[in-house]
Design a protein around this motif. Structure first.
Motif, PDB file in Angstrom:
ATOM      1  N   PHE A   1      52.595  42.624  74.811  1.00 23.91           N
ATOM      2  CA  PHE A   1      52.135  42.545  73.515  1.00 23.91           C
ATOM      3  C   PHE A   1      52.865  43.500  72.674  1.00 23.91           C
ATOM      4  N   ASP A   2      53.223  44.508  72.907  1.00 27.52           N
ATOM      5  CA  ASP A   2      54.147  45.270  71.927  1.00 27.52           C
ATOM      6  C   ASP A   2      55.329  44.671  71.357  1.00 27.52           C
ATOM      7  N   GLN A   3      55.885  43.935  72.205  1.00 26.38           N
ATOM      8  CA  GLN A   3      56.868  43.070  71.752  1.00 26.38           C
ATOM      9  C   GLN A   3      56.824  42.093  70.773  1.00 26.38           C
ATOM     10  N   ILE A   4      55.687  41.354  71.087  1.00 31.43           N
ATOM     11  CA  ILE A   4      55.172  40.179  70.359  1.00 31.43           C
ATOM     12  C   ILE A   4      54.324  40.637  69.051  1.00 31.43           C
ATOM     13  N   HIS A   5      53.552  41.489  69.149  1.00 32.02           N
ATOM     14  CA  HIS A   5      52.551  41.850  67.978  1.00 32.02           C
ATOM     15  C   HIS A   5      53.366  42.945  67.293  1.00 32.02           C
ATOM     16  N   SER A   6      53.992  43.744  67.764  1.00 31.51           N
ATOM     17  CA  SER A   6      54.447  44.882  66.892  1.00 31.51           C
ATOM     18  C   SER A   6      56.113  44.942  66.654  1.00 31.51           C
ATOM     19  N   GLU A   7      56.828  44.715  67.591  1.00 33.32           N
ATOM     20  CA  GLU A   7      58.226  44.583  67.404  1.00 33.32           C
ATOM     21  C   GLU A   7      58.675  43.633  66.583  1.00 33.32           C
ATOM     22  N   PHE A   8      58.305  42.408  66.825  1.00 33.04           N
ATOM     23  CA  PHE A   8      58.760  41.213  66.102  1.00 33.04           C
ATOM     24  C   PHE A   8      58.278  41.107  64.670  1.00 33.04           C
TER      25      PHE A   8
ATOM     26  N   ILE B   1      40.046  44.573  64.420  1.00 35.35           N
ATOM     27  CA  ILE B   1      41.095  45.749  64.596  1.00 35.35           C
ATOM     28  C   ILE B   1      40.626  46.905  63.891  1.00 35.35           C
ATOM     29  N   LYS B   2      40.772  47.996  64.643  1.00 36.02           N
ATOM     30  CA  LYS B   2      40.392  49.281  64.273  1.00 36.02           C
ATOM     31  C   LYS B   2      41.316  50.202  64.951  1.00 36.02           C
ATOM     32  N   PRO B   3      41.235  51.602  64.409  1.00 40.16           N
ATOM     33  CA  PRO B   3      42.117  52.597  64.835  1.00 40.16           C
ATOM     34  C   PRO B   3      41.365  53.026  66.157  1.00 40.16           C
ATOM     35  N   LYS B   4      42.352  53.481  67.149  1.00 36.73           N
ATOM     36  CA  LYS B   4      41.823  53.985  68.519  1.00 36.73           C
ATOM     37  C   LYS B   4      41.034  52.876  69.360  1.00 36.73           C
ATOM     38  N   HIS B   5      41.305  51.642  69.054  1.00 38.22           N
ATOM     39  CA  HIS B   5      40.830  50.663  69.880  1.00 38.22           C
ATOM     40  C   HIS B   5      41.234  50.660  71.517  1.00 38.22           C
ATOM     41  N   THR B   6      40.212  50.348  72.403  1.00 40.62           N
ATOM     42  CA  THR B   6      40.554  50.626  73.826  1.00 40.62           C
ATOM     43  C   THR B   6      41.607  49.504  74.054  1.00 40.62           C
ATOM     44  N   SER B   7      41.285  48.389  73.457  1.00 30.95           N
ATOM     45  CA  SER B   7      42.401  47.161  74.045  1.00 30.95           C
ATOM     46  C   SER B   7      43.674  47.273  73.540  1.00 30.95           C
ATOM     47  N   ARG B   8      44.680  47.128  74.458  1.00 31.09           N
ATOM     48  CA  ARG B   8      46.171  47.175  74.144  1.00 31.09           C
ATOM     49  C   ARG B   8      46.430  46.025  73.210  1.00 31.09           C
ATOM     50  N   TYR B   9      45.660  44.956  73.564  1.00 32.91           N
ATOM     51  CA  TYR B   9      46.040  44.009  72.574  1.00 32.91           C
ATOM     52  C   TYR B   9      45.685  44.215  71.061  1.00 32.91           C
ATOM     53  N   MET B  10      44.705  45.112  70.782  1.00 30.16           N
ATOM     54  CA  MET B  10      44.290  45.384  69.584  1.00 30.16           C
ATOM     55  C   MET B  10      45.339  46.259  68.977  1.00 30.16           C
TER      56      MET B  10
ATOM     57  N   SER C   1      48.160  46.782  69.727  1.00 26.27           N
ATOM     58  CA  SER C   1      49.457  46.099  69.323  1.00 26.27           C
ATOM     59  C   SER C   1      49.301  45.613  68.039  1.00 26.27           C
ATOM     60  N   LYS C   2      48.434  44.577  67.697  1.00 26.43           N
ATOM     61  CA  LYS C   2      48.077  44.039  66.883  1.00 26.43           C
ATOM     62  C   LYS C   2      47.991  44.899  65.309  1.00 26.43           C
ATOM     63  N   LEU C   3      47.445  46.023  65.681  1.00 21.56           N
ATOM     64  CA  LEU C   3      47.220  47.048  64.504  1.00 21.56           C
ATOM     65  C   LEU C   3      48.599  47.698  63.988  1.00 21.56           C
TER      66      LEU C   3
ATOM     67  N   ASN D   1      53.797  33.926  59.934  1.00 22.60           N
ATOM     68  CA  ASN D   1      53.953  34.317  61.272  1.00 22.60           C
ATOM     69  C   ASN D   1      52.814  34.053  62.006  1.00 22.60           C
ATOM     70  N   LEU D   2      52.850  33.109  62.728  1.00 21.24           N
ATOM     71  CA  LEU D   2      51.733  32.848  63.748  1.00 21.24           C
ATOM     72  C   LEU D   2      51.692  33.350  65.073  1.00 21.24           C
ATOM     73  N   VAL D   3      52.911  33.902  65.336  1.00 20.84           N
ATOM     74  CA  VAL D   3      53.320  34.180  66.896  1.00 20.84           C
ATOM     75  C   VAL D   3      52.140  35.206  67.194  1.00 20.84           C
ATOM     76  N   GLY D   4      51.797  34.935  68.555  1.00 15.49           N
ATOM     77  CA  GLY D   4      50.651  35.838  69.156  1.00 15.49           C
ATOM     78  C   GLY D   4      50.318  35.217  70.593  1.00 15.49           C
ATOM     79  N   ILE D   5      49.981  36.324  71.433  1.00 16.27           N
ATOM     80  CA  ILE D   5      49.782  35.984  72.976  1.00 16.27           C
ATOM     81  C   ILE D   5      48.697  36.504  73.178  1.00 16.27           C
ATOM     82  N   LEU D   6      47.568  36.104  74.134  1.00 16.40           N
ATOM     83  CA  LEU D   6      46.462  36.465  74.300  1.00 16.40           C
ATOM     84  C   LEU D   6      46.202  37.314  75.980  1.00 16.40           C
TER      85      LEU D   6
END
Length: 236
Positions: free
Chosen positions: A92-99, A123-132, A134-136, A79-84
Motif C-alpha cells: 500500500f505505502d509504495q503504490i498509494h504514498s511513495e509513487f 479517507i480521514k485522519p487516524k483511520h484504522t485501515s492501512r489502505y486508507m 496510505s491513500k491519505l 494517476n489511476l494507480v491503486g491496489i485493493l
C-alpha cells in the motif's frame, strides 16, 4: 498531431476506470500516453481511440527515467494507480504514498498544467485501515509537492468488469450464502464508472492554482445488504 491537441499521460490506464476514461478522452481529441509494465499485453487499449491517438510506454513507475520519458511534452497527468490488496511485490505505502510523491515532484519539474489523482471516498485522519492511511498520505504528498492538482475521491464504482459487484456475483454462482461485511450495515453511494470518467475529463478544464479535493458518489445511499439484494435480483 494538430497544434491545439493536448497530451495526457495516464498511469493505471489499463484498469476498469482507465478503459472507460480513455473512451471519454479520445472523444475530446486528446492524445494519450499510457504507462504500462507490458505494452505487448495491452494492445487492446489502442482501438479505444483513432490510429495514433493512444501510445503505450513500457514503464516501471518507480524508475525516474521511465517516468521522465512518458511525462516529456505532456500537458496533463492522470494517476489511476491503486491496489485493493497487498502482495509480496506490491505494498500500500509504495503504490498509494511513495509513487504519488515521486510523480507529483516530476510534474512540478516538467511544468505539467494539471495532475488529477484518484483517491478513495471515506479517507480521514487516524483511520484504522492501512489502505486508507496510505491513500491519505498520498494525498498529502501531492498537495505538498504540486499545487495545480485535483484529487478525486470516488465511491464504489459499478459498470462492466467492475471489481465489486462482479466479485460477489461470481461468489453467488457457487455459494449458498454471501458474506455481509460489517453486518451488512455499511453505507455506500455507488457511482457509475462512466460518470467518474466524465468528472475526470471536466477537471482538466478547471483553472485551479491550489490543490482541490472533490468527493464523488452516486445519487442514492444503500447498505451493503441492500446492494447484495439488488445484485441477487439482477442476476436472478
Amino acid at each position: 498531431m494538430q497544434n491545439n491537441q493536448k497530451i495526457i499521460a495516464i498511469f493505471g490506464g489499463s484498469g476498469f476506470l482507465g478503459k472507460n476514461l480513455m473512451r471519454q478522452l479520445t472523444k475530446q481529441d486528446y492524445l494519450i500516453k499510457v504507462a504500462t509494465r507490458n505494452p505487448y499485453l495491452k494492445g487492446y487499449l489502442k482501438p479505444l481511440g483513432n490510429p495514433g491517438q493512444i501510445e503505450l510506454f513500457r514503464t516501471n513507475i518507480f524508475n525516474p527515467t521511465d517516468l521522465r520519458n512518458i511525462l516529456k511534452n505532456c500537458d496533463y497527468v492522470i494517476n489511476l494507480v491503486g491496489i485493493l490488496h497487498e502482495t509480496r511485490k506490491q505494498k500500500f505505502d509504495q503504490i498509494h504514498s511513495e509513487f504519488p510523491h515521486q510523480l507529483s515532484n516530476l510534474c512540478k519539474e516538467f511544468n505539467i498544467k494539471k495532475l488529477v489523482h484518484i483517491s478513495a471516498l471515506g479517507i480521514k485522519p487516524k483511520h484504522t485501515s492501512r489502505y486508507m492511511q496510505s491513500k491519505l498520505q498520498g494525498e498529502k504528498n501531492i498537495i505538498e509537492n504540486f499545487k495545480p492538482s485535483i484529487i478525486l475521491r470516488p465511491s464504489v464504482c459499478f459498470g462492466n468488469e467492475d471489481k465489486f459487484f462482479n466479485v460477489f456475483a461470481s461468489i453467488a454462482q457457487f455459494s449458498p450464502v454471501l458474506p455481509l461485511v460489517g453486518g451488512g450495515k455499511t453505507k455506500f453511494a455507488p457511482i457509475y464508472v462512466g460518470d467518474v470518467a466524465k468528472a475526470i475529463v471536466k477537471t482538466l478544464r478547471l483553472n485551479n492554482l491550489q490543490p482541490e479535493i472533490y468527493e464523488l458518489g452516486g445519487p442514492e445511499n444503500y447498505s451493503f445488504k441492500e446492494l447484495m439484494e439488488i445484485l441477487l435480483k439482477e442476476i436472478k
